[in-house]
Structure formats: C-alpha cells, structure tokens
Scaffold this motif. Structure first.
Motif, PDB file in Angstrom:
ATOM      1  N   ARG A  30      11.314  -2.546   4.427  1.00 45.92           N
ATOM      2  CA  ARG A  30      11.132  -3.943   4.901  1.00 45.92           C
ATOM      3  C   ARG A  30      12.857  -4.279   4.424  1.00 45.92           C
ATOM      4  N   GLY A  31      13.196  -5.326   5.843  1.00 48.06           N
ATOM      5  CA  GLY A  31      14.344  -6.284   6.405  1.00 48.06           C
ATOM      6  C   GLY A  31      14.424  -7.503   6.657  1.00 48.06           C
ATOM      7  N   LYS A  32      14.445  -8.442   7.156  1.00 43.15           N
ATOM      8  CA  LYS A  32      14.441  -9.720   8.073  1.00 43.15           C
ATOM      9  C   LYS A  32      13.959  -9.231   9.384  1.00 43.15           C
ATOM     10  N   SER A  33      14.114  -8.127  10.116  1.00 43.83           N
ATOM     11  CA  SER A  33      13.557  -9.033  11.056  1.00 43.83           C
ATOM     12  C   SER A  33      12.651  -7.467  11.419  1.00 43.83           C
ATOM     13  N   GLY A  34      12.212  -6.868  10.246  1.00 38.64           N
ATOM     14  CA  GLY A  34      10.658  -6.444  10.000  1.00 38.64           C
ATOM     15  C   GLY A  34      10.589  -5.308   9.152  1.00 38.64           C
ATOM     16  N   THR A  35       9.016  -5.126   9.056  1.00 41.86           N
ATOM     17  CA  THR A  35       8.919  -3.967   8.270  1.00 41.86           C
ATOM     18  C   THR A  35       8.297  -2.737   9.190  1.00 41.86           C
ATOM     19  N   VAL A  36       8.244  -0.920   7.872  1.00 45.18           N
ATOM     20  CA  VAL A  36       7.655  -0.003   8.450  1.00 45.18           C
ATOM     21  C   VAL A  36       7.063   0.402   7.234  1.00 45.18           C
ATOM     22  N   SER A  37       5.643   0.636   7.888  1.00 48.03           N
ATOM     23  CA  SER A  37       4.499   1.002   6.162  1.00 48.03           C
ATOM     24  C   SER A  37       3.545   1.979   6.677  1.00 48.03           C
ATOM     25  N   ILE A  38       3.413   3.064   5.809  1.00 46.68           N
ATOM     26  CA  ILE A  38       1.996   3.638   5.656  1.00 46.68           C
ATOM     27  C   ILE A  38       0.622   2.968   5.613  1.00 46.68           C
ATOM     28  N   ASN A  39      -0.066   2.877   6.608  1.00 48.65           N
ATOM     29  CA  ASN A  39      -1.474   1.512   6.083  1.00 48.65           C
ATOM     30  C   ASN A  39      -3.191   2.698   5.776  1.00 48.65           C
ATOM     31  N   LEU A  40      -3.378   2.858   4.950  1.00 50.59           N
ATOM     32  CA  LEU A  40      -4.733   4.093   4.143  1.00 50.59           C
ATOM     33  C   LEU A  40      -5.981   2.794   4.717  1.00 50.59           C
ATOM     34  N   TYR A  41      -6.195   3.302   5.557  1.00 50.12           N
ATOM     35  CA  TYR A  41      -8.026   2.724   5.742  1.00 50.12           C
ATOM     36  C   TYR A  41      -9.018   3.234   5.146  1.00 50.12           C
ATOM     37  N   PRO A  42     -10.372   2.592   4.393  1.00 47.42           N
ATOM     38  CA  PRO A  42     -10.850   3.704   4.012  1.00 47.42           C
ATOM     39  C   PRO A  42     -11.958   3.717   5.095  1.00 47.42           C
ATOM     40  N   ALA A  43     -12.843   4.263   4.427  1.00 47.49           N
ATOM     41  CA  ALA A  43     -14.138   4.917   5.409  1.00 47.49           C
ATOM     42  C   ALA A  43     -15.194   3.751   5.827  1.00 47.49           C
ATOM     43  N   HIS A  44     -15.553   4.118   7.070  1.00 44.49           N
ATOM     44  CA  HIS A  44     -16.904   2.517   7.367  1.00 44.49           C
ATOM     45  C   HIS A  44     -16.061   1.414   7.304  1.00 44.49           C
ATOM     46  N   TYR A  45     -14.531   1.036   7.497  1.00 43.15           N
ATOM     47  CA  TYR A  45     -13.902  -0.380   7.813  1.00 43.15           C
ATOM     48  C   TYR A  45     -14.043  -0.937   8.538  1.00 43.15           C
ATOM     49  N   LYS A  46     -13.895  -2.488   8.198  1.00 46.56           N
ATOM     50  CA  LYS A  46     -14.858  -3.137   9.968  1.00 46.56           C
ATOM     51  C   LYS A  46     -13.283  -4.438   9.389  1.00 46.56           C
ATOM     52  N   GLU A  47     -13.536  -5.585   9.863  1.00 45.93           N
ATOM     53  CA  GLU A  47     -12.575  -6.367  10.063  1.00 45.93           C
ATOM     54  C   GLU A  47     -12.723  -7.790  11.353  1.00 45.93           C
ATOM     55  N   SER A  48     -12.759  -9.033  10.795  1.00 44.43           N
ATOM     56  CA  SER A  48     -12.629  -9.788  11.305  1.00 44.43           C
ATOM     57  C   SER A  48     -11.497  -9.987  12.530  1.00 44.43           C
ATOM     58  N   THR A  49     -11.829 -10.597  13.790  1.00 43.67           N
ATOM     59  CA  THR A  49     -10.640 -11.026  14.398  1.00 43.67           C
ATOM     60  C   THR A  49      -9.842 -11.790  14.035  1.00 43.67           C
TER      61      THR A  49
END
Length: 229
Positions: free
Chosen positions: A133-152
């Motif tokens: 993570r820096g001032k210009s951005g971030t790099v990360s690994i994201n893990l989404y669980p099974a049957h994941y859904k989200e609002s827009t």
C-alpha cells in the motif's frame, strides 16, 4: 487507457500489456528457462512484481529472495533486480505505479504473500490480504466466499484492475449490465463506474486487486440492482 499489446521476449517467451494509463501499468510476462532464464528489472518507478505461476529467484545488491506462486515484492529503485527463472515456465505480473512519492528504501525489498501479511475481514465475508500500500494505490489478494453477491456501488476517485488467481472466474457487472466472467487478461474499472461482484460457484474465488489511488473511505451505494446470471 491503451489497447492490450503483445510483444516477444524471446523464443517461447512474451509479454502482454494488460493495462496502461497515466498512473498505472499492468504487464503480464511469460518467461521460460529455455529462452530467457535471466531477466533484469530496473525499478525507476514504483514497481511491484507478483508471481502467478512457477518460481523465480530475485537478487539485487547483497539481498536475494525466492518467490513462488502468489508471492510478490516491491522492486528496489536503488539497484537493478536480477530475476532467474527456476521452473520451465514462469508467469509474472509486473505492476507499476507512476505517481508514488520517492520513499522506497532497501527495507522495502521483502517477500509478501497471504501467508506473511495480516488478513483483513471485509464486507459480506470477503477476506483481503494487503500485499503493498502506498499513496498512489494498493495491491491485494481478495478471497470471495462461495455464493457471494453484493449491491451495486462505485468509487468516486479510485480505479481498479482485477486479475483472476484461483477458482471459478468471478462474475462482474459494470454500468448495471449483465455480469460477465472475469477473463484471464483481467478487467479495468474506471472511477465512478457502477460495479458489483458475484461468485456463483460452490467454492471461494481469489483475485488480485489493484487500486489507484488508494480507495477513499466508504463507497457510494446505488439503489438499482445489477443483473447476474
């Protein structure tokens, strides 16, 4: 944003420019022991190197490290980094931030992965491992669980690039359109673009997430729902 470009790095080795804009460049390199067992990286800008497949040995100055699949490091700006391919083929994602303040030191040359950084719980069961993570951005690994859904939702001033790592492809809706599977060449989402992520599989899905700049607190939620298949 420029169109994706392919160029040769030698016999059976090549690079694909996945994304390039004023503040971010994402390049996918495929290297082989047969054609280019050694490659040199010059960290003139803030460059994060992430291994997608295979193993590579890095050395700069008196420091060295072994990177395996889904491990990465911020390249030194003080010395040229020499990469030696240790497996028949290696796939490397090279991420460059163009507007990061010049604060890199020798101590920034260290191995990071989901096993070396603290996991951060996020919304709706998502787990994030911030690799850099820096001032210009971030790099990360994201893990989404099974049957994941989200609002827009959308980010006011943050752009995002996503690259699949494991599991079935994440499905992503942008601009309230029908969700599409995240392709192997990734997806760039501009700021203020409505988006929603879905994992319709029975297993967790991992993606490499790159933000630029670092996301502001919160997100702007939208009342309308995107369509996922």
């Amino acid at each position: 944003m420029l169109a994706q470009a392919h160029y040769s790095l030698g016999k059976e080795a090549h690079a694909i420019l996945l994304h390039h804009c004023n503040n971010l460049r994402v390049r996918l390199e495929t290297l082989t022991q047969a054609s280019n067992p050694t490659r040199f990286y010059h960290g003139f800008q803030h460059t994060f190197l992430f291994v997608l497949k295979g193993e590579v040995f890095l050395k700069h100055g008196q420091e060295d490290m072994l990177l395996k699949m889904h491990q990465g490091t911020l390249l030194s700006k003080l010395n040229t980094t020499i990469a030696t391919v240790l497996t028949p083929q290696v796939e490397i994602c090279v991420i460059t931030f163009f507007h990061e303040p010049n604060t890199v030191s020798e101590s920034d040359f260290k191995k990071v992965s989901s096993g070396t950084v603290e996991a951060l719980p996020e919304r709706l069961g998502v787990t994030s491992w911030p690799l850099w993570r820096g001032k210009s951005g971030t790099v990360s690994i994201n893990l989404y669980p099974a049957h994941y859904k989200e609002s827009t939702y959308y980010h006011k001033s943050t752009e995002q690039f996503l690259l699949p790592l494991s599991g079935e492809p994440l499905e992503i809706s942008t601009n309230m359109q029908t969700a599409k599977k995240l392709s192997e060449s990734g997806l760039f989402i501009e700021k203020q673009t409505p988006k929603a992520f879905y994992n319709i599989s029975d297993n967790s899905v991992a993606v490499l997430s790159i933000y630029t700049p670092h996301p502001e607190k919160g997100r702007v939620m939208l009342l309308s729902k995107a369509t996922n298949q």
